[in-house]
Design an enzyme around this catalytic site. Structure first.
Site, PDB file in Angstrom:
ATOM      1  N   PHE A   2       1.295  -1.406   0.047  1.00  0.00           N
ATOM      2  CA  PHE A   2       0.008  -0.280  -0.198  1.00  0.00           C
ATOM      3  C   PHE A   2       1.142   1.161  -0.163  1.00  0.00           C
ATOM      4  O   PHE A   2       2.174   1.222   0.174  1.00  0.00           O
ATOM      5  CB  PHE A   2      -1.025   0.292   1.339  1.00  0.00           C
ATOM      6  CG  PHE A   2      -1.901  -0.821   1.203  1.00  0.00           C
ATOM      7  CD1 PHE A   2      -2.689  -1.459   1.029  1.00  0.00           C
ATOM      8  CD2 PHE A   2      -1.460  -2.659   2.240  1.00  0.00           C
ATOM      9  CE1 PHE A   2      -4.227  -2.559   0.459  1.00  0.00           C
ATOM     10  CE2 PHE A   2      -1.632  -3.334   1.882  1.00  0.00           C
ATOM     11  CZ  PHE A   2      -3.098  -3.967   1.703  1.00  0.00           C
ATOM     12  N   SER A  52      -7.096  -7.611  -1.177  1.00  0.00           N
ATOM     13  CA  SER A  52      -6.362  -7.188   0.246  1.00  0.00           C
ATOM     14  C   SER A  52      -6.690  -5.573   0.536  1.00  0.00           C
ATOM     15  O   SER A  52      -6.709  -5.300  -0.824  1.00  0.00           O
ATOM     16  CB  SER A  52      -4.972  -6.990   0.276  1.00  0.00           C
ATOM     17  OG  SER A  52      -4.680  -8.475   0.574  1.00  0.00           O
ATOM     18  N   CYS A  59      -3.501  -5.159   6.572  1.00  0.00           N
ATOM     19  CA  CYS A  59      -3.739  -5.134   5.618  1.00  0.00           C
ATOM     20  C   CYS A  59      -4.897  -6.480   6.118  1.00  0.00           C
ATOM     21  O   CYS A  59      -4.462  -7.767   6.352  1.00  0.00           O
ATOM     22  CB  CYS A  59      -3.121  -5.845   4.410  1.00  0.00           C
ATOM     23  SG  CYS A  59      -3.219  -7.282   3.112  1.00  0.00           S
ATOM     24  N   THR A  61      -8.320  -9.238   4.572  1.00  0.00           N
ATOM     25  CA  THR A  61      -8.653  -9.948   3.092  1.00  0.00           C
ATOM     26  C   THR A  61     -10.255 -10.114   2.976  1.00  0.00           C
ATOM     27  O   THR A  61     -10.895 -10.300   4.123  1.00  0.00           O
ATOM     28  CB  THR A  61      -8.225 -11.261   3.180  1.00  0.00           C
ATOM     29  OG1 THR A  61      -6.866 -11.904   3.004  1.00  0.00           O
ATOM     30  CG2 THR A  61      -8.895 -12.485   2.038  1.00  0.00           C
ATOM     31  N   ALA A  75      -7.738 -12.190  12.037  1.00  0.00           N
ATOM     32  CA  ALA A  75      -7.578 -12.867  13.369  1.00  0.00           C
ATOM     33  C   ALA A  75      -6.909 -12.520  14.464  1.00  0.00           C
ATOM     34  O   ALA A  75      -6.919 -11.166  14.603  1.00  0.00           O
ATOM     35  CB  ALA A  75      -6.264 -13.354  12.468  1.00  0.00           C
ATOM     36  N   HIS A 113       0.876  -4.279   7.909  1.00  0.00           N
ATOM     37  CA  HIS A 113       1.673  -5.045   8.718  1.00  0.00           C
ATOM     38  C   HIS A 113       2.021  -4.278  10.181  1.00  0.00           C
ATOM     39  O   HIS A 113       3.362  -3.885  10.236  1.00  0.00           O
ATOM     40  CB  HIS A 113       3.168  -5.978   8.740  1.00  0.00           C
ATOM     41  CG  HIS A 113       3.308  -7.338   7.462  1.00  0.00           C
ATOM     42  ND1 HIS A 113       3.908  -7.523   6.617  1.00  0.00           N
ATOM     43  CD2 HIS A 113       1.419  -7.227   6.852  1.00  0.00           C
ATOM     44  CE1 HIS A 113       3.042  -8.054   5.716  1.00  0.00           C
ATOM     45  NE2 HIS A 113       2.007  -8.144   5.640  1.00  0.00           N
ATOM     46  N   THR A 160       4.573  12.143   8.143  1.00  0.00           N
ATOM     47  CA  THR A 160       6.253  12.736   8.503  1.00  0.00           C
ATOM     48  C   THR A 160       5.890  12.498   9.618  1.00  0.00           C
ATOM     49  O   THR A 160       5.421  13.154  10.262  1.00  0.00           O
ATOM     50  CB  THR A 160       6.335  14.145   7.472  1.00  0.00           C
ATOM     51  OG1 THR A 160       5.892  13.012   6.142  1.00  0.00           O
ATOM     52  CG2 THR A 160       8.658  14.749   7.955  1.00  0.00           C
TER      53      THR A 160
END
Length: 230
Positions: A2, A52, A59, A61, A75, A113, A160
């Site tokens: 991404f 995704s 991320c 599904t 999960a 992640h 930033t």
């Protein structure tokens, strides 16, 4: 992969926890904790099962979708690492589809992640912008990857870093007026948690450096032993 440029904010329309007797899992949920999001038509025009979508920086599904809604499974690892276990029906979340190869690459390289959560410890106006400061948990190992003027991903948004205080385990960003209209961060107050993903390039560089140093140490030790110096 991404970019951290949020495309749309969708709404949590339902939350299903199969461990609850009141919410038995169904086949399409595959026995997992499931979020259903609506007000999502702008990001579903090219959607397919298995795609995704980055939701608040995680991320996830797509397991089912319609014209204006989609489902994702969560999960236990996702619930542990992120703030998605805290969301409620009606909450808005930042959404971005996976990066397309034919578009300009704005933002920075985001994996989706989430490394950790951080807590908002201050929120102050500065002209038409807002300055935020965040604090990482005491157990954090992320500070080496957080540098002034470097990239960081907060709830999926590429931002930033404006300041870092290693002693306080804190860092700051400035949210410009345009971003205030696009991101859910604007609605969060002091004490709220946000998802953090540090710059993955920094992870690879620092990780590689540590491995190279360890390899050099082993070679030097071997040569010194061969010459009887150890």
């Amino acid at each position: 992969m991404f970019t951290g440029l949020i495309e749309h904010t969708s709404r949590i329309s339902s939350i299903s926890d199969p461990s609850s007797p009141a919410n038995p899992s169904t086949e399409d949920e595959q026995g997992g904790f499931t979020l259903t999001l609506d007000d999502a038509a702008p990001i579903l025009g090219d959607c397919s099962i298995g795609d995704s979508i980055c939701i608040n920086g995680a991320c996830l599904t797509v397991t089912a979708f319609g014209d204006d809604w989609f489902k994702v499974g969560l999960a236990p690892e996702t619930l542990t690492r992120t703030n998605l276990g805290e969301v409620k029906v009606g909450d808005k979340v930042n959404c971005e589809r996976a990066m397309a190869g034919h578009t300009r690459f704005g933002g920075h390289m985001v994996q989706g992640h989430v490394d950790s959560t951080a807590t908002i410890i201050s929120k102050k106006p500065d002209g038409d912008s807002i300055r935020y400061r965040f604090q990482l948990p005491p157990s954090t190992t992320l500070l080496p990857y957080i540098v002034e003027k470097g990239y960081i991903t907060l709830d999926g948004a590429s931002l930033t870093i404006t300041e870092v205080d290693d002693r306080e385990r804190s860092f700051g960003i400035m949210l410009i007026a345009h971003s205030q209209e696009k991101l859910t961060l604007t609605s969060k107050d002091v004490g709220s948690t946000i998802n953090v993903e540090v710059d993955c390039v920094g992870k690879y560089v620092l990780g590689s450096t540590e491995r190279i140093e360890a390899m050099v140490d082993r070679i030097v030790e071997k040569k010194m032993k061969e010459k009887g110096l150890l």
